[in-house]
Design a protein around this motif. Structure first.
Motif, PDB file in Angstrom:
ATOM      1  N   GLU A 133      12.270 -60.347   6.407  1.00  0.00           N
ATOM      2  CA  GLU A 133      11.781 -61.725   6.363  1.00  0.00           C
ATOM      3  C   GLU A 133      12.819 -62.718   6.893  1.00  0.00           C
ATOM      4  OE1 GLU A 133      10.369 -65.095   3.145  1.00  0.00           O
ATOM      5  OE2 GLU A 133      10.457 -63.010   2.503  1.00  0.00           O
ATOM      6  N   THR A 134      14.075 -62.631   6.397  1.00  0.00           N
ATOM      7  CA  THR A 134      15.093 -63.578   6.871  1.00  0.00           C
ATOM      8  C   THR A 134      15.472 -63.309   8.322  1.00  0.00           C
ATOM      9  OG1 THR A 134      16.901 -62.246   5.963  1.00  0.00           O
ATOM     10  CG2 THR A 134      16.083 -64.076   4.604  1.00  0.00           C
ATOM     11  N   ALA A 135      15.492 -62.055   8.719  1.00  0.00           N
ATOM     12  CA  ALA A 135      15.800 -61.734  10.118  1.00  0.00           C
ATOM     13  C   ALA A 135      14.746 -62.339  11.042  1.00  0.00           C
ATOM     14  CB  ALA A 135      15.889 -60.225  10.316  1.00  0.00           C
ATOM     15  N   VAL A 136      13.489 -62.114  10.715  1.00  0.00           N
ATOM     16  CA  VAL A 136      12.393 -62.641  11.549  1.00  0.00           C
ATOM     17  C   VAL A 136      12.416 -64.165  11.549  1.00  0.00           C
ATOM     18  CG1 VAL A 136       9.875 -62.835  11.731  1.00  0.00           C
ATOM     19  CG2 VAL A 136      10.927 -60.602  11.330  1.00  0.00           C
ATOM     20  N   THR A 137      12.586 -64.766  10.376  1.00  0.00           N
ATOM     21  CA  THR A 137      12.590 -66.233  10.265  1.00  0.00           C
ATOM     22  C   THR A 137      13.703 -66.849  11.095  1.00  0.00           C
ATOM     23  OG1 THR A 137      11.640 -66.157   8.055  1.00  0.00           O
ATOM     24  CG2 THR A 137      12.792 -68.178   8.662  1.00  0.00           C
ATOM     25  N   THR A 138      14.923 -66.358  10.922  1.00  0.00           N
ATOM     26  CA  THR A 138      16.053 -66.972  11.628  1.00  0.00           C
ATOM     27  C   THR A 138      16.012 -66.692  13.125  1.00  0.00           C
ATOM     28  OG1 THR A 138      17.478 -65.092  11.049  1.00  0.00           O
ATOM     29  CG2 THR A 138      17.575 -67.037   9.612  1.00  0.00           C
ATOM     30  N   LEU A 139      15.610 -65.500  13.505  1.00  0.00           N
ATOM     31  CA  LEU A 139      15.531 -65.199  14.939  1.00  0.00           C
ATOM     32  C   LEU A 139      14.397 -65.977  15.602  1.00  0.00           C
ATOM     33  CD1 LEU A 139      16.376 -61.392  14.867  1.00  0.00           C
ATOM     34  CD2 LEU A 139      17.846 -63.269  15.659  1.00  0.00           C
ATOM     35  N   ARG A 140      13.309 -66.173  14.877  1.00  0.00           N
ATOM     36  CA  ARG A 140      12.203 -66.983  15.406  1.00  0.00           C
ATOM     37  C   ARG A 140      12.662 -68.434  15.609  1.00  0.00           C
ATOM     38  NH1 ARG A 140       8.004 -67.031  11.451  1.00  0.00           N
ATOM     39  NH2 ARG A 140       7.609 -64.869  11.991  1.00  0.00           N
ATOM     40  N   GLU A 141      13.550 -68.883  14.746  1.00  0.00           N
ATOM     41  CA  GLU A 141      14.084 -70.252  14.844  1.00  0.00           C
ATOM     42  C   GLU A 141      15.311 -70.323  15.751  1.00  0.00           C
ATOM     43  OE1 GLU A 141      12.750 -73.030  13.636  1.00  0.00           O
ATOM     44  OE2 GLU A 141      11.073 -71.928  12.762  1.00  0.00           O
ATOM     45  N   GLN A 142      15.473 -69.316  16.586  1.00  0.00           N
ATOM     46  CA  GLN A 142      16.513 -69.290  17.610  1.00  0.00           C
ATOM     47  C   GLN A 142      17.929 -69.030  17.115  1.00  0.00           C
ATOM     48  OE1 GLN A 142      15.392 -69.305  20.831  1.00  0.00           O
ATOM     49  NE2 GLN A 142      13.430 -69.330  19.801  1.00  0.00           N
ATOM     50  N   ALA A 143      18.079 -68.248  16.041  1.00  0.00           N
ATOM     51  CA  ALA A 143      19.419 -67.771  15.707  1.00  0.00           C
ATOM     52  C   ALA A 143      19.857 -66.887  16.867  1.00  0.00           C
ATOM     53  CB  ALA A 143      19.412 -66.975  14.410  1.00  0.00           C
ATOM     54  N   SER A 144      21.123 -66.916  17.192  1.00  0.00           N
ATOM     55  CA  SER A 144      21.619 -66.127  18.322  1.00  0.00           C
ATOM     56  C   SER A 144      21.670 -64.644  18.005  1.00  0.00           C
ATOM     57  CB  SER A 144      23.010 -66.612  18.723  1.00  0.00           C
ATOM     58  OG  SER A 144      22.938 -67.947  19.148  1.00  0.00           O
ATOM     59  N   ASP A 145      21.965 -64.319  16.752  1.00  0.00           N
ATOM     60  CA  ASP A 145      22.016 -62.916  16.347  1.00  0.00           C
ATOM     61  C   ASP A 145      22.006 -62.842  14.821  1.00  0.00           C
ATOM     62  OD1 ASP A 145      22.312 -60.067  16.557  1.00  0.00           O
ATOM     63  OD2 ASP A 145      23.457 -60.390  18.394  1.00  0.00           O
ATOM     64  N   TYR A 146      21.880 -61.621  14.320  1.00  0.00           N
ATOM     65  CA  TYR A 146      21.756 -61.364  12.878  1.00  0.00           C
ATOM     66  C   TYR A 146      22.607 -60.135  12.589  1.00  0.00           C
ATOM     67  CZ  TYR A 146      19.141 -60.814   8.432  1.00  0.00           C
ATOM     68  OH  TYR A 146      18.755 -60.723   7.119  1.00  0.00           O
ATOM     69  N   ILE A 147      23.689 -60.318  11.839  1.00  0.00           N
ATOM     70  CA  ILE A 147      24.622 -59.226  11.547  1.00  0.00           C
ATOM     71  C   ILE A 147      24.627 -58.957  10.055  1.00  0.00           C
ATOM     72  CG2 ILE A 147      27.028 -58.481  11.641  1.00  0.00           C
ATOM     73  CD1 ILE A 147      27.415 -60.409  13.979  1.00  0.00           C
ATOM     74  N   THR A 148      24.528 -57.671   9.697  1.00  0.00           N
ATOM     75  CA  THR A 148      24.573 -57.317   8.275  1.00  0.00           C
ATOM     76  C   THR A 148      25.996 -56.926   7.867  1.00  0.00           C
ATOM     77  OG1 THR A 148      23.944 -55.034   8.748  1.00  0.00           O
ATOM     78  CG2 THR A 148      22.164 -56.564   8.241  1.00  0.00           C
ATOM     79  N   LYS A 149      26.342 -57.329   6.656  1.00  0.00           N
ATOM     80  CA  LYS A 149      27.636 -56.962   6.072  1.00  0.00           C
ATOM     81  C   LYS A 149      27.455 -55.647   5.318  1.00  0.00           C
ATOM     82  CE  LYS A 149      28.642 -61.766   4.872  1.00  0.00           C
ATOM     83  NZ  LYS A 149      28.918 -62.634   3.730  1.00  0.00           N
ATOM     84  N   PRO A 150      28.450 -54.827   5.258  1.00  0.00           N
ATOM     85  CA  PRO A 150      29.715 -54.941   5.992  1.00  0.00           C
ATOM     86  C   PRO A 150      29.502 -54.617   7.463  1.00  0.00           C
ATOM     87  CG  PRO A 150      29.655 -52.871   4.791  1.00  0.00           C
ATOM     88  CD  PRO A 150      28.398 -53.611   4.443  1.00  0.00           C
ATOM     89  N   PHE A 151      30.366 -55.157   8.299  1.00  0.00           N
ATOM     90  CA  PHE A 151      30.270 -54.923   9.738  1.00  0.00           C
ATOM     91  C   PHE A 151      31.643 -54.505  10.244  1.00  0.00           C
ATOM     92  CE2 PHE A 151      30.699 -59.456   8.811  1.00  0.00           C
ATOM     93  CZ  PHE A 151      31.939 -59.714   9.371  1.00  0.00           C
ATOM     94  N   LYS A 152      31.653 -53.894  11.398  1.00  0.00           N
ATOM     95  CA  LYS A 152      32.914 -53.531  12.036  1.00  0.00           C
ATOM     96  C   LYS A 152      33.384 -54.723  12.851  1.00  0.00           C
ATOM     97  CE  LYS A 152      32.075 -48.630  12.173  1.00  0.00           C
ATOM     98  NZ  LYS A 152      31.923 -47.416  12.938  1.00  0.00           N
ATOM     99  N   ASN A 153      34.681 -54.971  12.814  1.00  0.00           N
ATOM    100  CA  ASN A 153      35.236 -56.119  13.539  1.00  0.00           C
ATOM    101  C   ASN A 153      34.861 -56.105  15.009  1.00  0.00           C
ATOM    102  OD1 ASN A 153      36.416 -56.893  11.144  1.00  0.00           O
ATOM    103  ND2 ASN A 153      38.417 -56.055  11.639  1.00  0.00           N
ATOM    104  N   ILE A 154      34.898 -54.947  15.626  1.00  0.00           N
ATOM    105  CA  ILE A 154      34.585 -54.841  17.049  1.00  0.00           C
ATOM    106  C   ILE A 154      33.139 -55.258  17.314  1.00  0.00           C
ATOM    107  CG2 ILE A 154      33.964 -52.375  17.015  1.00  0.00           C
ATOM    108  CD1 ILE A 154      35.873 -54.154  19.834  1.00  0.00           C
TER     109      ILE A 154
END
Length: 158
Positions: free
Chosen positions: A103-124
């Motif tokens: 839901e949040t991924a679709v909502t934010t990407l629909r509203e033109q978020a540049s990307d969606y990253i889940t934690k934890p993530f790799k620095n690279i």
């Protein structure tokens, strides 16, 4: 070699524009770690540990990219996201979340978020997303591309 243009040196001196990134997350350790990584990569970085402080910074300074956590005290990341959009509809916003949902991924990407990253993530992976976002927005250029262009232009003029 008369007639050869010397475009490489002036262009190289103008290539690197400091991309200004705002990290918005209530996890101070995470903010500090991301800040160190981004500064090492040549970015200019600000941090805010809550939504109201982030909005204050965005209203008073030129920010190119926002790294925004969704779950924060005082004001949810989604509320901050919408407020940022009302201030600057073209602001590049990368969502960071430890609680991902479709839901949040679709909502934010629909509203033109540049990307969606889940934690934890790799620095690279974070760096790749930031770099791609900055490049797509025209905030950075590959210095070798410009140098190749200048060299090619000079060779053709000989």
């Amino acid at each position: 070699m008369t007639g050869v243009q010397t475009c490489a040196l002036p262009i190289l001196s103008r290539l690197i524009k400091k991309v200004k990134i705002l990290i918005v997350d209530d996890d101070k350790n995470l903010c500090e770690n991301i800040e160190k990584i981004l500064i090492y990569e040549g970015y200019s970085v600000k941090t805010a540990f809550d939504g109201p402080k982030a909005l204050q910074i965005i209203r008073s300074e030129k920010i190119d990219i926002v790294l925004l956590d969704l779950i924060m005290p005082k004001m949810s990341g989604l509320d901050v996201f919408y407020k940022i959009r009302s201030i600057d509809k073209n602001m590049k916003i990368i969502i960071l979340t430890g609680y991902p949902s479709v839901e949040t991924a679709v909502t934010t990407l629909r509203e033109q978020a540049s990307d969606y990253i889940t934690k934890p993530f790799k620095n690279i992976n974070l760096l790749k997303v930031v770099r791609a976002t900055a490049k797509k927005a025209g905030l950075i250029e590959n210095p070798l591309d410009k140098l190749d262009y200048c060299i090619g232009k000079n060779v053709k003029s000989i």
